[in-house]
Scaffold this motif. Structure first.
Motif, short mmCIF file in Angstrom:
data_model
loop_
_atom_site.label_atom_id
_atom_site.label_comp_id
_atom_site.label_asym_id
_atom_site.label_seq_id
_atom_site.Cartn_x
_atom_site.Cartn_y
_atom_site.Cartn_z
N ASN A 85 -13.87 3.85 1.88
CA ASN A 85 -13.02 2.72 1.52
C ASN A 85 -11.88 3.15 0.61
O ASN A 85 -10.75 2.66 0.74
N ARG A 86 -12.16 4.07 -0.32
CA ARG A 86 -11.09 4.57 -1.19
C ARG A 86 -10.04 5.31 -0.37
O ARG A 86 -8.83 5.13 -0.57
N ALA A 87 -10.49 6.14 0.56
CA ALA A 87 -9.56 6.89 1.40
C ALA A 87 -8.70 5.96 2.26
O ALA A 87 -7.50 6.19 2.45
N ILE A 88 -9.31 4.89 2.76
CA ILE A 88 -8.57 3.93 3.59
C ILE A 88 -7.48 3.25 2.77
O ILE A 88 -6.32 3.16 3.20
N ILE A 89 -7.83 2.76 1.59
CA ILE A 89 -6.85 2.04 0.76
C ILE A 89 -5.74 2.99 0.32
O ILE A 89 -4.56 2.63 0.34
N GLU A 90 -6.10 4.21 -0.06
CA GLU A 90 -5.09 5.18 -0.46
C GLU A 90 -4.16 5.51 0.71
O GLU A 90 -2.97 5.73 0.51
N THR A 91 -4.70 5.52 1.92
CA THR A 91 -3.88 5.83 3.09
C THR A 91 -2.94 4.69 3.44
O THR A 91 -1.75 4.90 3.72
N ILE A 92 -3.45 3.45 3.41
CA ILE A 92 -2.58 2.30 3.70
C ILE A 92 -1.47 2.21 2.67
O ILE A 92 -0.28 2.06 3.01
N TYR A 93 -1.85 2.30 1.39
CA TYR A 93 -0.88 2.15 0.31
C TYR A 93 0.03 3.38 0.20
O TYR A 93 1.23 3.25 -0.02
N GLY A 94 -0.53 4.57 0.38
CA GLY A 94 0.25 5.79 0.21
C GLY A 94 1.18 6.11 1.37
O GLY A 94 2.13 6.87 1.20
N CYS A 95 0.89 5.53 2.55
CA CYS A 95 1.72 5.81 3.74
C CYS A 95 2.37 4.55 4.31
O CYS A 95 3.16 4.65 5.26
N GLY A 96 2.01 3.38 3.77
CA GLY A 96 2.62 2.13 4.25
C GLY A 96 2.19 1.77 5.67
O GLY A 96 3.00 1.25 6.44
N LEU A 97 0.93 1.99 6.01
CA LEU A 97 0.48 1.77 7.38
C LEU A 97 0.06 0.33 7.63
O LEU A 97 -0.33 -0.40 6.72
N ARG A 98 0.13 -0.07 8.89
CA ARG A 98 -0.47 -1.32 9.34
C ARG A 98 -1.98 -1.11 9.44
O ARG A 98 -2.45 0.02 9.62
N VAL A 99 -2.74 -2.22 9.40
CA VAL A 99 -4.19 -2.09 9.49
C VAL A 99 -4.60 -1.50 10.84
O VAL A 99 -5.53 -0.70 10.93
N THR A 154 -3.23 11.55 -1.42
CA THR A 154 -3.88 10.90 -0.27
C THR A 154 -4.63 11.91 0.56
O THR A 154 -5.75 11.64 1.03
N ILE A 155 -4.05 13.10 0.75
CA ILE A 155 -4.73 14.16 1.48
C ILE A 155 -6.05 14.51 0.80
O ILE A 155 -7.09 14.70 1.46
N LYS A 156 -6.04 14.57 -0.52
CA LYS A 156 -7.25 14.92 -1.27
C LYS A 156 -8.37 13.92 -1.01
O LYS A 156 -9.52 14.31 -0.75
N PHE A 157 -8.04 12.62 -1.02
CA PHE A 157 -9.07 11.60 -0.83
C PHE A 157 -9.59 11.59 0.61
O PHE A 157 -10.78 11.36 0.84
N ILE A 158 -8.70 11.83 1.58
CA ILE A 158 -9.14 11.87 2.97
C ILE A 158 -10.06 13.08 3.19
O ILE A 158 -11.12 12.96 3.82
N ASN A 159 -9.67 14.23 2.67
CA ASN A 159 -10.50 15.42 2.83
C ASN A 159 -11.87 15.25 2.16
O ASN A 159 -12.90 15.67 2.70
N PHE A 160 -11.88 14.60 1.00
CA PHE A 160 -13.14 14.38 0.30
C PHE A 160 -14.06 13.48 1.12
O PHE A 160 -15.27 13.73 1.22
N TYR A 161 -13.45 12.43 1.74
CA TYR A 161 -14.24 11.54 2.60
C TYR A 161 -14.79 12.29 3.80
O TYR A 161 -15.97 12.14 4.17
N ILE A 162 -13.96 13.12 4.43
CA ILE A 162 -14.40 13.87 5.61
C ILE A 162 -15.56 14.79 5.26
O ILE A 162 -16.59 14.84 5.96
#
Length: 299
Positions: free
Chosen positions: A135-149, A185-193
């Motif tokens: 969930n942290r990686a998702i929120i950081e990705t949406i907010y950090g990259c401006g993505l649609r859901v 954002t990369i750090k949080f995604i990698n940690f989740y993976i």
């Protein structure tokens, strides 16, 4: 001519010719079904070819009793598109909605979170929970990259180009774009993976999907809405918060920092600059700074 047959053909047209997403197609078709069901209810025998302006006006009059002006305008727009399709295919010579006006809508501005409020939101994620890191990686990705859901739930492992500093995003109209991604954002995604996803067995067809639920399936849009609503309640943020709030907050922050509107348009994947211009209305303070810095008399 059968309504259901024409609606089915229209769905195929939207998918193949216009390349719309499944959600967009369903929204278009849902409004045409409203007209179809109205005809059945009131025993109106008009077909898509013979229906006239007066029939449409009566339908809109009835539906306006139960929907707000924004929904009414959307229905009118969707029906107009459907009948334009029938003209394109040679089934009709006119569009019965050409002279029907949509209700005037006031522009409503979306809620926006400050960077501190986003940090507060994330701080209430329970990282001891198996899905907390996700969930942290998702929120950081949406907010950090401006993505649609829809873009974040469809992200794939093969879309991650971290060495180059980009991710590949499948946006509206099935169009891909490359979006820069910050090292945080990369750090949080990698940690989740490494700590969560690698311990989940993906289901068939989801082996490449980045964000998975505990059963190994791709997440739904509703799941992310639920996660954010829960965090908003825990954070005592009295704002209407959803995935799009984070996207708006990303764009608004960039604009305040002086980022060019065209660059924000590319980052968000907006087809038209007019869509991006709504952020100018959120906070005009940056305009004063622009004038002070670049005014021809400022020497």
């Amino acid at each position: 001519m059968d309504w259901l047959k024409k609606i089915k053909d229209y769905k195929t047209f939207l998918q193949i010719e216009r390349g719309l997403s499944k959600n967009s197609i369903e929204n278009y078709v849902r409004d045409i079904h409203k007209l179809y069901n109205y005809n059945i209810e009131f025993k109106i025998t008009r077909t898509p070819i013979t229906i006239e302006k007066n029939d449409i006006q009566q339908f809109i009059y009835e539906i306006a009793k139960v929907v707000n002006p924004k929904t009414q305008a959307r229905i009118i727009s969707g029906l107009r598109s459907f009948f334009d399709y029938l003209i394109f295919e040679g089934y009709r010579e006119d569009n019965p909605l050409d002279l029907i006006e949509s209700p005037k809508l006031s522009r409503t501005l979306p809620d926006v979170l400050t960077d501190d409020e986003v940090t507060k939101l994330i701080s209430h994620i329970d990282l001891s929970h198996p899905q907390g890191e996700r969930n942290r990686a998702i929120i950081e990705t949406i907010y950090g990259c401006g993505l649609r859901v829809s873009e974040v739930i469809n992200l794939k492992l093969s879309d991650l180009f971290f060495e180059e500093g980009y991710i590949q995003v499948l946006g509206k109209g099935n169009k891909y774009r490359f979006v820069p991604i910050h090292s945080i954002t990369i750090k949080f995604i990698n940690f989740y993976i490494e700590h969560t996803r690698n311990h989940i067995t993906p289901t068939k067809d989801d082996e490449d999907t980045l964000f998975l639920n505990r059963r190994g399936k791709k997440l739904t849009r509703q799941m992310i809405f639920i996660v954010l609503k829960d965090l908003a309640a825990k954070s005592n943020l009295n704002k209407n918060i959803g995935p799009h709030t984070l996207r708006h907050s990303f764009a608004t922050y960039l604009l305040k920092e002086g980022v060019d509107l065209r660059a924000i348009q590319q980052l968000l994947g907006h087809e038209s600059i007019t869509t991006t211009e709504i952020y100018v209305h959120l906070d005009r303070s940056h305009l004063q700074k622009v004038v002070e810095k670049y005014h021809p008399r400022n020497r």
